[in-house]
Motif scaffolding. Structure first.
Motif, PDB file in Angstrom:
ATOM      1  N   GLY A   1      53.986 -36.953 -48.543  1.00 25.24           N
ATOM      2  CA  GLY A   1      54.906 -36.140 -48.576  1.00 25.24           C
ATOM      3  C   GLY A   1      56.382 -36.404 -48.014  1.00 25.24           C
ATOM      4  O   GLY A   1      57.271 -35.816 -47.574  1.00 25.24           O
ATOM      5  N   LYS A   2      56.489 -37.750 -47.775  1.00 19.62           N
ATOM      6  CA  LYS A   2      57.677 -38.274 -47.418  1.00 19.62           C
ATOM      7  C   LYS A   2      58.880 -38.397 -48.595  1.00 19.62           C
ATOM      8  O   LYS A   2      58.159 -38.245 -49.546  1.00 19.62           O
ATOM      9  CB  LYS A   2      57.525 -39.797 -46.721  1.00 19.62           C
ATOM     10  CG  LYS A   2      56.467 -39.793 -45.392  1.00 19.62           C
ATOM     11  CD  LYS A   2      57.106 -39.328 -44.255  1.00 19.62           C
ATOM     12  CE  LYS A   2      56.142 -39.456 -43.243  1.00 19.62           C
ATOM     13  NZ  LYS A   2      56.264 -38.887 -41.899  1.00 19.62           N
ATOM     14  N   SER A   3      60.061 -38.775 -48.158  1.00 17.45           N
ATOM     15  CA  SER A   3      60.918 -38.878 -49.275  1.00 17.45           C
ATOM     16  C   SER A   3      61.856 -40.015 -48.840  1.00 17.45           C
ATOM     17  O   SER A   3      61.806 -40.253 -47.723  1.00 17.45           O
ATOM     18  CB  SER A   3      61.715 -37.799 -49.444  1.00 17.45           C
ATOM     19  OG  SER A   3      62.605 -37.265 -48.325  1.00 17.45           O
ATOM     20  N   TYR A   4      62.403 -40.643 -49.949  1.00 18.44           N
ATOM     21  CA  TYR A   4      63.367 -41.678 -49.833  1.00 18.44           C
ATOM     22  C   TYR A   4      64.845 -41.334 -50.290  1.00 18.44           C
ATOM     23  O   TYR A   4      64.736 -40.794 -51.194  1.00 18.44           O
ATOM     24  CB  TYR A   4      63.011 -43.075 -50.685  1.00 18.44           C
ATOM     25  CG  TYR A   4      61.759 -43.772 -50.192  1.00 18.44           C
ATOM     26  CD1 TYR A   4      61.595 -44.405 -49.283  1.00 18.44           C
ATOM     27  CD2 TYR A   4      60.595 -43.709 -51.272  1.00 18.44           C
ATOM     28  CE1 TYR A   4      60.387 -44.811 -48.911  1.00 18.44           C
ATOM     29  CE2 TYR A   4      59.516 -44.264 -50.982  1.00 18.44           C
ATOM     30  CZ  TYR A   4      59.223 -44.877 -49.811  1.00 18.44           C
ATOM     31  OH  TYR A   4      57.901 -45.397 -49.529  1.00 18.44           O
ATOM     32  N   ASP A   5      65.580 -41.685 -49.435  1.00 22.22           N
ATOM     33  CA  ASP A   5      66.941 -41.231 -49.748  1.00 22.22           C
ATOM     34  C   ASP A   5      67.978 -42.627 -49.729  1.00 22.22           C
ATOM     35  O   ASP A   5      67.622 -43.696 -49.491  1.00 22.22           O
ATOM     36  CB  ASP A   5      67.614 -40.262 -48.796  1.00 22.22           C
ATOM     37  CG  ASP A   5      68.300 -39.109 -49.412  1.00 22.22           C
ATOM     38  OD1 ASP A   5      69.172 -39.776 -50.317  1.00 22.22           O
ATOM     39  OD2 ASP A   5      68.487 -38.219 -48.944  1.00 22.22           O
ATOM     40  N   GLU A   6      69.383 -42.301 -49.788  1.00 22.94           N
ATOM     41  CA  GLU A   6      70.111 -43.405 -49.793  1.00 22.94           C
ATOM     42  C   GLU A   6      69.965 -44.397 -48.695  1.00 22.94           C
ATOM     43  O   GLU A   6      69.587 -43.881 -47.573  1.00 22.94           O
ATOM     44  CB  GLU A   6      71.556 -42.772 -49.815  1.00 22.94           C
ATOM     45  CG  GLU A   6      72.029 -42.044 -50.824  1.00 22.94           C
ATOM     46  CD  GLU A   6      73.639 -41.678 -50.703  1.00 22.94           C
ATOM     47  OE1 GLU A   6      74.096 -41.399 -49.651  1.00 22.94           O
ATOM     48  OE2 GLU A   6      74.022 -41.185 -51.805  1.00 22.94           O
ATOM     49  N   ARG A   7      70.117 -45.569 -49.040  1.00 21.58           N
ATOM     50  CA  ARG A   7      69.886 -46.950 -48.289  1.00 21.58           C
ATOM     51  C   ARG A   7      68.590 -46.788 -47.043  1.00 21.58           C
ATOM     52  O   ARG A   7      68.676 -47.105 -46.133  1.00 21.58           O
ATOM     53  CB  ARG A   7      71.261 -46.826 -47.253  1.00 21.58           C
ATOM     54  CG  ARG A   7      72.424 -47.168 -47.843  1.00 21.58           C
ATOM     55  CD  ARG A   7      73.444 -47.326 -47.335  1.00 21.58           C
ATOM     56  NE  ARG A   7      74.238 -45.978 -46.857  1.00 21.58           N
ATOM     57  CZ  ARG A   7      74.905 -45.201 -47.634  1.00 21.58           C
ATOM     58  NH1 ARG A   7      75.005 -45.457 -48.865  1.00 21.58           N
ATOM     59  NH2 ARG A   7      75.312 -43.939 -47.267  1.00 21.58           N
ATOM     60  N   TYR A   8      67.559 -46.249 -47.739  1.00 20.86           N
ATOM     61  CA  TYR A   8      66.225 -46.404 -47.156  1.00 20.86           C
ATOM     62  C   TYR A   8      65.627 -47.607 -47.264  1.00 20.86           C
ATOM     63  O   TYR A   8      64.475 -47.733 -46.700  1.00 20.86           O
ATOM     64  CB  TYR A   8      65.547 -45.214 -47.394  1.00 20.86           C
ATOM     65  CG  TYR A   8      65.629 -43.979 -46.766  1.00 20.86           C
ATOM     66  CD1 TYR A   8      66.917 -43.552 -46.530  1.00 20.86           C
ATOM     67  CD2 TYR A   8      64.405 -42.995 -46.474  1.00 20.86           C
ATOM     68  CE1 TYR A   8      67.027 -42.343 -45.696  1.00 20.86           C
ATOM     69  CE2 TYR A   8      64.476 -41.766 -45.777  1.00 20.86           C
ATOM     70  CZ  TYR A   8      65.991 -41.490 -45.338  1.00 20.86           C
ATOM     71  OH  TYR A   8      66.199 -40.271 -44.390  1.00 20.86           O
ATOM     72  N   GLY A   9      65.978 -48.294 -48.100  1.00 18.67           N
ATOM     73  CA  GLY A   9      65.368 -49.646 -48.133  1.00 18.67           C
ATOM     74  C   GLY A   9      66.505 -50.686 -48.860  1.00 18.67           C
ATOM     75  O   GLY A   9      67.608 -50.481 -49.124  1.00 18.67           O
ATOM     76  N   PHE A  10      65.947 -51.933 -48.973  1.00 25.60           N
ATOM     77  CA  PHE A  10      66.824 -52.882 -49.325  1.00 25.60           C
ATOM     78  C   PHE A  10      65.948 -53.924 -50.267  1.00 25.60           C
ATOM     79  O   PHE A  10      64.604 -54.234 -50.097  1.00 25.60           O
ATOM     80  CB  PHE A  10      67.641 -53.745 -48.460  1.00 25.60           C
ATOM     81  CG  PHE A  10      66.842 -54.612 -47.534  1.00 25.60           C
ATOM     82  CD1 PHE A  10      66.640 -55.858 -47.769  1.00 25.60           C
ATOM     83  CD2 PHE A  10      66.418 -54.112 -46.344  1.00 25.60           C
ATOM     84  CE1 PHE A  10      65.976 -56.603 -47.023  1.00 25.60           C
ATOM     85  CE2 PHE A  10      65.489 -54.711 -45.615  1.00 25.60           C
ATOM     86  CZ  PHE A  10      65.466 -56.255 -45.761  1.00 25.60           C
ATOM     87  N   CYS A  11      66.629 -54.877 -50.946  1.00 27.83           N
ATOM     88  CA  CYS A  11      65.828 -55.754 -51.906  1.00 27.83           C
ATOM     89  C   CYS A  11      66.726 -57.062 -52.129  1.00 27.83           C
ATOM     90  O   CYS A  11      68.058 -56.882 -52.119  1.00 27.83           O
ATOM     91  CB  CYS A  11      65.503 -55.265 -53.361  1.00 27.83           C
ATOM     92  SG  CYS A  11      64.633 -56.191 -54.363  1.00 27.83           S
TER      93      CYS A  11
END
Length: 79
Positions: free
Chosen positions: A32-42
């Motif tokens: 039920g979580k969500s990812y938004d802008e800049r929630y990760g990097f590669c």
């Protein structure tokens, strides 16, 4: 420095591109979580994006019959 976690990257590629998910918009994730802008990097190892324009840079050209073989290794340490 707070966590003591360190990442070491070794690659046969000449460069690395940092992707920061600047345009990621409210993607549903596990639990039920969500990812938004800049929630990760590669970190993407690759040839230089402008390699064709700079004479001394390696050229990102793969000709017919040639093989593309590169290696990248990510190692995580805890200090």
């Amino acid at each position: 420095e707070k966590t003591g976690i360190e990442m070491v990257t070794k690659t046969t590629q000449p460069g690395v591109q940092l992707y920061t998910a600047n345009f990621l918009t409210n993607r549903k994730a596990k639990g039920g979580k969500s990812y938004d802008e800049r929630y990760g990097f590669c970190l993407e190892t690759q040839t230089f994006p402008n390699g064709m324009a700079i004479p001394h840079f390696p050229k990102p050209i793969l000709k017919k019959g040639e093989e593309y073989n590169e290696t990248v290794c990510y190692k995580f340490n805890v200090r």
